[in-house]
Design a protein around this motif. Structure first.
Motif, PDB file in Angstrom:
ATOM      1  N   ASN A   1       0.234   4.875   1.866  1.00 40.74           N
ATOM      2  CA  ASN A   1       0.699   5.230   3.210  1.00 40.74           C
ATOM      3  C   ASN A   1       2.147   5.700   3.226  1.00 40.74           C
ATOM      4  O   ASN A   1       2.673   6.040   4.289  1.00 40.74           O
ATOM      5  CB  ASN A   1       0.551   4.027   4.154  1.00 40.74           C
ATOM      6  CG  ASN A   1      -0.888   3.683   4.429  1.00 40.74           C
ATOM      7  OD1 ASN A   1      -1.613   4.452   5.047  1.00 40.74           O
ATOM      8  ND2 ASN A   1      -1.328   2.523   3.947  1.00 40.74           N
TER       9      ASN A   1
ATOM     10  N   ASN B   1       6.356   5.632   6.541  1.00 40.34           N
ATOM     11  CA  ASN B   1       5.167   4.777   6.466  1.00 40.34           C
ATOM     12  C   ASN B   1       4.655   4.598   7.898  1.00 40.34           C
ATOM     13  O   ASN B   1       5.323   3.979   8.722  1.00 40.34           O
ATOM     14  CB  ASN B   1       5.507   3.419   5.850  1.00 40.34           C
ATOM     15  CG  ASN B   1       4.274   2.535   5.679  1.00 40.34           C
ATOM     16  OD1 ASN B   1       3.210   2.815   6.212  1.00 40.34           O
ATOM     17  ND2 ASN B   1       4.419   1.454   4.923  1.00 40.34           N
TER      18      ASN B   1
ATOM     19  N   GLN C   1       1.521   3.325   8.737  1.00 41.29           N
ATOM     20  CA  GLN C   1       0.300   2.529   8.748  1.00 41.29           C
ATOM     21  C   GLN C   1       0.246   1.519   9.887  1.00 41.29           C
ATOM     22  O   GLN C   1      -0.837   1.045  10.241  1.00 41.29           O
ATOM     23  CB  GLN C   1       0.100   1.817   7.408  1.00 41.29           C
ATOM     24  CG  GLN C   1       1.042   0.664   7.135  1.00 41.29           C
ATOM     25  CD  GLN C   1       0.763  -0.010   5.798  1.00 41.29           C
ATOM     26  OE1 GLN C   1       1.501   0.157   4.838  1.00 41.29           O
ATOM     27  NE2 GLN C   1      -0.315  -0.761   5.725  1.00 41.29           N
TER      28      GLN C   1
ATOM     29  N   ASP D   1       0.836  -1.186   0.000  1.00 40.72           N
ATOM     30  CA  ASP D   1       0.000   0.000   0.000  1.00 40.72           C
ATOM     31  C   ASP D   1       0.874   1.241   0.000  1.00 40.72           C
ATOM     32  O   ASP D   1       1.271   1.746   1.046  1.00 40.72           O
ATOM     33  CB  ASP D   1      -0.914  -0.016   1.228  1.00 40.72           C
ATOM     34  CG  ASP D   1      -1.932   1.118   1.203  1.00 40.72           C
ATOM     35  OD1 ASP D   1      -1.924   1.891   0.221  1.00 40.72           O
ATOM     36  OD2 ASP D   1      -2.716   1.225   2.159  1.00 40.72           O
TER      37      ASP D   1
END
Length: 486
Positions: free
Chosen positions: A48, A76, A78, A45
């Motif tokens: 993020n 990042n 997340q 992903d």
């Protein structure tokens, strides 16, 4: 298109080999920690992942120098918990940083398990982090491990504030290859900022004459193809040596190895011959260093090379070596011109055609580390001459010796006074000869049987050996115990 380096298979990397431009001084063009295609975990992903720039001082050793520059980093968040008490930092090394590492790699698995916010800081002078207008020798004086460590310290302090991390946040540093050394050294120098580190494939001992590199390569070849493979390789290089000693032989080499230029017509023929030896040995060294990297079924590995070298149907050993060269260069001509190499390495512009990060890494070996992989046909004088020819006559053997001594004095070489660091090595990796391979009361060390350079840093794979799987467990337990401690 995302801003990270193209994800390349081992074969795709090798297709672009052009001698010293692609693999030199134990370093691949662009750095030794590279993303590989074919790993399912690369599908991550990226929404993020944040790319940002940090205002950094140029010279941390001089408080009267207020010059600054912009250093690139990635974030990042997340996986971070509401407590925001765990921060992971991947330290950039001798190549461009990549946002691909923000969604893949073993450290991301650890981040998810331990709820860490992840940062990656690009090393000064590499990638897009340009502290100075160009890479002139005068400007490269600020390219040192000490300055890089200070960059990390100032970065951590700023991120603590910017991302509102807990006052009790524990920073864990990750690094592979040269950055693996930095991961250990930043814990050693700034223990109040970095709580622990995972140091992979780190050559913590600076050494000028690194002949042990090739000893490990031959051990790898013997382990793979037995005495027959090692004997064939040695015989092939002996035959090349004999052919270099007269014009007729040199002309045969020109045709046999598809050289871009005839060395008999060169004004630097003696240096060209050394580059030829260095390039041919690099075919084996580069594969040994990254053999079956990440455990995947890549097209070229030591088995491939040994199968060629023991194939009697190809003729004498030198013909088999030519077949290896043909495979490794993907049929391109082999550039062994010393003058061409020096000319390209003298280019100080950021968009030069020299290998990506090549001038910078050559400078660091000439001033801090040495790391010269010598043999009988690739003498130390050859590397010292490169230092002088590229950076100026004052960069002689004395300067290199002083730089190496200074580095080992600063950090302790193979006896660092450091805690909360786990040192991880691969037995197939030639660089492990300059690393920590035995545990002490201060720190644990893990040597992974038959593993390659930085192999434990890649995402877990179905191709992982049992030794690698066990090492991953040990590393995860080490990090977990650090985070549980007071």
């Amino acid at each position: 298109m995302r801003g990270f380096l193209p994800l390349l298979t081992c074969f795709a990397i090798l297709q672009n080999v052009r001698g010293w431009r692609e693999f030199s001084r134990g370093r691949w063009n662009g750095g030794n920690l590279r993303l590989l295609e074919g790993d399912d975990s690369i599908i991550g992903d990226f929404e993020n992942v944040i790319t940002d720039w940090f205002t950094q001082y140029l010279d941390h050793s001089n408080p009267t120098d207020d010059r600054t520059w912009k250093q690139r980093y990635y974030v990042n968040d997340q996986y971070v918990s509401k407590r925001r008490d765990v921060a992971f930092l991947m330290i950039g090394g001798e190549g461009e940083a990549s946002d691909g590492w923000m969604v893949q790699g073993a450290w991301i698995n650890y981040a998810e398990k331990f709820n860490a916010i992840c940062f990656q800081l690009e090393h000064r002078y590499y990638g897009e982090s340009h502290p100075t207008a160009d890479m002139s020798t005068e400007n490269l004086q600020y390219l040192t491990s000490e300055q890089a460590l200070a960059d990390i310290a100032y970065f951590i302090q700023e991120m603590n504030v910017k991302y509102e991390l807990s006052p009790n946040v524990k920073w864990i540093a990750f690094g592979g290859s040269y950055a693996g050394s930095l991961a250990a050294w930043v814990r050693q120098k700034y223990p109040h900022l970095v709580y622990g580190s995972m140091s992979a494939s780190a050559p913590v001992l600076a050494k000028i004459n690194f002949s042990e590199y090739h000893t490990v390569v031959y051990e790898d070849l013997k382990d793979t193809g037995g005495d027959k493979c090692v004997s064939a390789v040695k015989q092939a290089f002996n035959q090349v040596d004999l052919m270099t000693r007269d014009i007729a032989g040199q002309r045969k080499l020109y045709k046999l190895f598809h050289l871009c230029d005839n060395i008999t017509e060169s004004t630097s023929s003696s240096e060209d011959i050394v580059i030829l030896f260095d390039t041919l040995r690099g075919h084996f060294a580069g594969i040994a260093q990254f053999n079956k990297k990440n455990g995947g079924p890549h097209n070229i590995n030591l088995d491939t090379l040994c199968n060629i070298m023991v194939n009697d149907t190809l003729g004498p050993e030198v013909n088999r070596l030519a077949a290896v060269n043909y495979l490794m260069t993907a049929h391109r001509c082999l550039d062994c011109k010393y003058d061409t190499m020096i000319s390209e390495m003298r280019d100080v512009s950021w968009d030069s055609e020299a290998p990506v990060g090549g001038r910078q890494w050559y400078y660091q070996t000439c001033t801090d580390f040495g790391f010269y992989q010598t043999t009988d046909r690739i003498p130390l004088d050859f590397f010292i001459k490169q230092c002088s020819d590229i950076f100026g006559p004052k960069f002689n053997l004395t300067i290199v010796e002083r730089g190496v001594q200074r580095t080992n004095t600063l950090y302790g070489g193979l006896n660092p006074s450091v805690t909360n660091v786990i040192f991880v090595q691969g037995s197939y990796d030639p660089w492990h000869a300059l690393g920590i391979n035995k545990s002490t009361k201060l720190y644990p060390a893990v040597v992974i049987d038959s593993a390659s350079h930085c192999e434990n840093m890649y995402s877990p794979s179905v191709y992982d050996s049992e030794a690698l799987r066990q090492a991953r467990i040990q590393i995860e337990e080490f990090i977990g115990n650090l985070l549980k401690s007071a």
